[in-house]
Design a protein around this motif. Structure first.
Motif, PDB file in Angstrom:
ATOM      1  N   SER A   5       0.812  -1.210   0.000  1.00  0.00           N
ATOM      2  CA  SER A   5       0.000   0.000   0.000  1.00  0.00           C
ATOM      3  C   SER A   5       0.851   1.269   0.000  1.00  0.00           C
ATOM      4  CB  SER A   5      -0.929   0.002   1.213  1.00  0.00           C
ATOM      5  OG  SER A   5      -0.164   0.066   2.401  1.00  0.00           O
ATOM      6  N   GLN A   6       2.155   1.123  -0.127  1.00  0.00           N
ATOM      7  CA  GLN A   6       3.022   2.291  -0.133  1.00  0.00           C
ATOM      8  C   GLN A   6       2.711   3.177  -1.335  1.00  0.00           C
ATOM      9  OE1 GLN A   6       6.623   0.087  -0.264  1.00  0.00           O
ATOM     10  NE2 GLN A   6       6.994   0.302   1.905  1.00  0.00           N
ATOM     11  N   GLN A   7       2.820   4.477  -1.124  1.00  0.00           N
ATOM     12  CA  GLN A   7       2.662   5.431  -2.212  1.00  0.00           C
ATOM     13  C   GLN A   7       4.026   5.653  -2.846  1.00  0.00           C
ATOM     14  OE1 GLN A   7       1.015   8.919  -0.420  1.00  0.00           O
ATOM     15  NE2 GLN A   7      -1.044   8.082  -0.391  1.00  0.00           N
ATOM     16  N   LEU A   8       4.029   5.819  -4.153  1.00  0.00           N
ATOM     17  CA  LEU A   8       5.274   5.978  -4.896  1.00  0.00           C
ATOM     18  C   LEU A   8       5.144   7.161  -5.847  1.00  0.00           C
ATOM     19  CD1 LEU A   8       8.039   4.741  -5.722  1.00  0.00           C
ATOM     20  CD2 LEU A   8       6.790   3.270  -7.292  1.00  0.00           C
ATOM     21  N   HIS A   9       6.084   8.098  -5.749  1.00  0.00           N
ATOM     22  CA  HIS A   9       6.122   9.266  -6.630  1.00  0.00           C
ATOM     23  C   HIS A   9       7.508   9.324  -7.262  1.00  0.00           C
ATOM     24  CE1 HIS A   9       2.601  11.025  -4.521  1.00  0.00           C
ATOM     25  NE2 HIS A   9       3.164  10.511  -3.469  1.00  0.00           N
ATOM     26  N   PHE A  10       7.585   9.788  -8.487  1.00  0.00           N
ATOM     27  CA  PHE A  10       8.871  10.014  -9.143  1.00  0.00           C
ATOM     28  C   PHE A  10       8.944  11.462  -9.600  1.00  0.00           C
ATOM     29  CE2 PHE A  10      10.902   5.931  -9.612  1.00  0.00           C
ATOM     30  CZ  PHE A  10       9.881   5.034  -9.456  1.00  0.00           C
ATOM     31  N   ARG A  11      10.101  12.069  -9.422  1.00  0.00           N
ATOM     32  CA  ARG A  11      10.370  13.430  -9.883  1.00  0.00           C
ATOM     33  C   ARG A  11      11.823  13.519 -10.306  1.00  0.00           C
ATOM     34  NH1 ARG A  11       5.612  15.078 -10.160  1.00  0.00           N
ATOM     35  NH2 ARG A  11       4.584  16.201  -8.540  1.00  0.00           N
ATOM     36  N   TYR A  12      12.099  14.397 -11.241  1.00  0.00           N
ATOM     37  CA  TYR A  12      13.479  14.701 -11.602  1.00  0.00           C
ATOM     38  C   TYR A  12      13.888  15.969 -10.864  1.00  0.00           C
ATOM     39  CZ  TYR A  12      17.547  16.282 -14.149  1.00  0.00           C
ATOM     40  OH  TYR A  12      18.803  16.718 -14.465  1.00  0.00           O
ATOM     41  N   SER A  13      15.060  15.948 -10.234  1.00  0.00           N
ATOM     42  CA  SER A  13      15.603  17.115  -9.548  1.00  0.00           C
ATOM     43  C   SER A  13      16.755  17.664 -10.370  1.00  0.00           C
ATOM     44  CB  SER A  13      16.110  16.724  -8.152  1.00  0.00           C
ATOM     45  OG  SER A  13      16.840  17.792  -7.597  1.00  0.00           O
ATOM     46  N   ASN A 150      13.480  13.802 -20.334  1.00  0.00           N
ATOM     47  CA  ASN A 150      13.367  15.216 -19.966  1.00  0.00           C
ATOM     48  C   ASN A 150      14.613  15.728 -19.256  1.00  0.00           C
ATOM     49  OD1 ASN A 150      10.820  15.362 -21.090  1.00  0.00           O
ATOM     50  ND2 ASN A 150       9.767  14.997 -19.167  1.00  0.00           N
ATOM     51  N   ALA A 151      15.360  14.832 -18.604  1.00  0.00           N
ATOM     52  CA  ALA A 151      16.601  15.213 -17.923  1.00  0.00           C
ATOM     53  C   ALA A 151      17.740  15.397 -18.919  1.00  0.00           C
ATOM     54  CB  ALA A 151      16.988  14.148 -16.900  1.00  0.00           C
ATOM     55  N   ASP A 152      17.522  15.001 -20.175  1.00  0.00           N
ATOM     56  CA  ASP A 152      18.532  15.109 -21.220  1.00  0.00           C
ATOM     57  C   ASP A 152      19.787  14.310 -20.854  1.00  0.00           C
ATOM     58  OD1 ASP A 152      19.404  15.867 -23.718  1.00  0.00           O
ATOM     59  OD2 ASP A 152      20.313  17.727 -23.005  1.00  0.00           O
ATOM     60  N   TRP A 153      19.566  13.077 -20.389  1.00  0.00           N
ATOM     61  CA  TRP A 153      20.665  12.205 -20.000  1.00  0.00           C
ATOM     62  C   TRP A 153      21.262  11.440 -21.168  1.00  0.00           C
ATOM     63  CZ3 TRP A 153      18.712   9.562 -14.866  1.00  0.00           C
ATOM     64  CH2 TRP A 153      18.834  10.479 -13.822  1.00  0.00           C
ATOM     65  N   ASP A 154      20.706  11.592 -22.360  1.00  0.00           N
ATOM     66  CA  ASP A 154      21.214  10.931 -23.546  1.00  0.00           C
ATOM     67  C   ASP A 154      21.296   9.410 -23.359  1.00  0.00           C
ATOM     68  OD1 ASP A 154      22.100  10.884 -26.192  1.00  0.00           O
ATOM     69  OD2 ASP A 154      24.209  10.956 -25.587  1.00  0.00           O
ATOM     70  N   LEU A 155      20.224   8.837 -22.830  1.00  0.00           N
ATOM     71  CA  LEU A 155      20.131   7.388 -22.670  1.00  0.00           C
ATOM     72  C   LEU A 155      19.149   6.842 -23.695  1.00  0.00           C
ATOM     73  CD1 LEU A 155      19.844   7.027 -18.776  1.00  0.00           C
ATOM     74  CD2 LEU A 155      21.855   6.658 -20.199  1.00  0.00           C
ATOM     75  N   ASN A 156      19.407   5.663 -24.195  1.00  0.00           N
ATOM     76  CA  ASN A 156      18.508   5.008 -25.128  1.00  0.00           C
ATOM     77  C   ASN A 156      17.658   4.015 -24.335  1.00  0.00           C
ATOM     78  OD1 ASN A 156      17.186   3.895 -27.275  1.00  0.00           O
ATOM     79  ND2 ASN A 156      18.961   2.803 -28.076  1.00  0.00           N
ATOM     80  N   LEU A 157      16.564   4.487 -23.775  1.00  0.00           N
ATOM     81  CA  LEU A 157      15.708   3.639 -22.952  1.00  0.00           C
ATOM     82  C   LEU A 157      14.584   3.075 -23.814  1.00  0.00           C
ATOM     83  CD1 LEU A 157      15.550   5.735 -19.660  1.00  0.00           C
ATOM     84  CD2 LEU A 157      17.221   4.024 -20.380  1.00  0.00           C
ATOM     85  N   ALA A 158      14.949   2.060 -24.603  1.00  0.00           N
ATOM     86  CA  ALA A 158      13.999   1.421 -25.505  1.00  0.00           C
ATOM     87  C   ALA A 158      13.409   0.191 -24.840  1.00  0.00           C
ATOM     88  CB  ALA A 158      14.710   1.022 -26.798  1.00  0.00           C
ATOM     89  N   TYR A 159      12.214  -0.190 -25.293  1.00  0.00           N
ATOM     90  CA  TYR A 159      11.570  -1.397 -24.797  1.00  0.00           C
ATOM     91  C   TYR A 159      11.946  -2.553 -25.705  1.00  0.00           C
ATOM     92  CZ  TYR A 159       8.748   1.625 -21.903  1.00  0.00           C
ATOM     93  OH  TYR A 159       8.332   2.536 -20.978  1.00  0.00           O
ATOM     94  N   GLY A 160      12.970  -3.275 -25.330  1.00  0.00           N
ATOM     95  CA  GLY A 160      13.366  -4.460 -26.075  1.00  0.00           C
ATOM     96  C   GLY A 160      12.728  -5.683 -25.447  1.00  0.00           C
ATOM     97  N   MET A 161      12.788  -6.777 -26.119  1.00  0.00           N
ATOM     98  CA  MET A 161      12.238  -8.008 -25.572  1.00  0.00           C
ATOM     99  C   MET A 161      13.271  -8.732 -24.725  1.00  0.00           C
ATOM    100  SD  MET A 161       9.125  -8.082 -26.499  1.00  0.00           S
ATOM    101  CE  MET A 161       9.090  -6.327 -26.394  1.00  0.00           C
ATOM    102  N   ALA A 162      14.533  -8.362 -24.876  1.00  0.00           N
ATOM    103  CA  ALA A 162      15.596  -8.959 -24.059  1.00  0.00           C
ATOM    104  C   ALA A 162      16.745  -7.971 -24.000  1.00  0.00           C
ATOM    105  CB  ALA A 162      16.058 -10.272 -24.678  1.00  0.00           C
ATOM    106  N   PRO A 163      17.558  -8.045 -22.945  1.00  0.00           N
ATOM    107  CA  PRO A 163      18.696  -7.131 -22.865  1.00  0.00           C
ATOM    108  C   PRO A 163      19.653  -7.383 -24.022  1.00  0.00           C
ATOM    109  CG  PRO A 163      18.416  -8.355 -20.797  1.00  0.00           C
ATOM    110  CD  PRO A 163      17.458  -8.918 -21.796  1.00  0.00           C
TER     111      PRO A 163
END
Length: 186
Positions: A5-13, A150-163
């Protein structure tokens, strides 16, 4: 600390250049786990592959359309979370009676016999296990991806089916839309 039942929030600082995972338990006590670019980059392949592997629709779909089925499910999970108020674009977090911050050094996603996943956060001294359903995991992935973009971290966070295996080309980022504002999950 281990409570569904924990609440979870995400934010970029931008001041800290970190994604903050605000996890609120009983009594208004809140734990803030700070996720660096390095931690997100290391965690993402595991998250992206596990989300696809956990989906029955993706498993049943022909191989050539699995990525599209996963993206459709991700958008459906985000839409549902927005409608139920689990994701908001408001800037203000609810006040916490007590807030403790931790710099995450290790984060893992583990399977639980109940079918849920467990997100394990640790700063080397303190750890927290957060039970998470497949639907909530889909939303967490989409939020992390959006915040990292939005943080402009230049990461390729794609949804692949396997690493991706060493020496293998990484998949291109999916064409999903990113939510407006600073999303949070609660």
């Amino acid at each position: 600390m281990n409570d569904e039942s924990q609440q979870l929030h995400f934010r970029y600082s931008p001041e800290d250049d970190r994604i903050m995972a605000f996890i609120r338990g009983e009594g208004g006590k809140e734990h803030v786990f700070e996720l660096t670019r390095r931690v997100i980059k290391a965690l993402w392949p595991q998250l992206a592959s596990r989300v696809g592997a956990a989906s029955e629709a993706v498993k049943k779909a022909p191989t050539d359309v699995r990525k599209q089925v996963l993206e459709f499910e991700q958008e459906g999970a985000m839409q549902s979370a927005r409608q139920t108020g689990a994701v908001s674009t408001g800037q203000k977090l609810p006040a916490a009676q007590q807030r403790t911050r931790y710099l995450v050094k290790k984060i893992q996603l583990e399977d639980h016999p109940s079918g849920h996943k467990i997100l394990h956060f640790s700063d080397g001294k303190t750890s927290l296990n957060l039970p998470i359903t497949v639907e909530r995991l889909q939303v967490v992935c989409e939020l992390l991806r959006s915040l990292a973009t939005n943080a402009d971290w230049d990461l390729n966070l794609a949804y692949g089916m396997a690493p991706a295996k060493p020496g293998q080309k990484k998949p291109a980022a999916s064409g999903g839309t990113t939510p407006k504002g600073k999303p949070s999950l609660h």
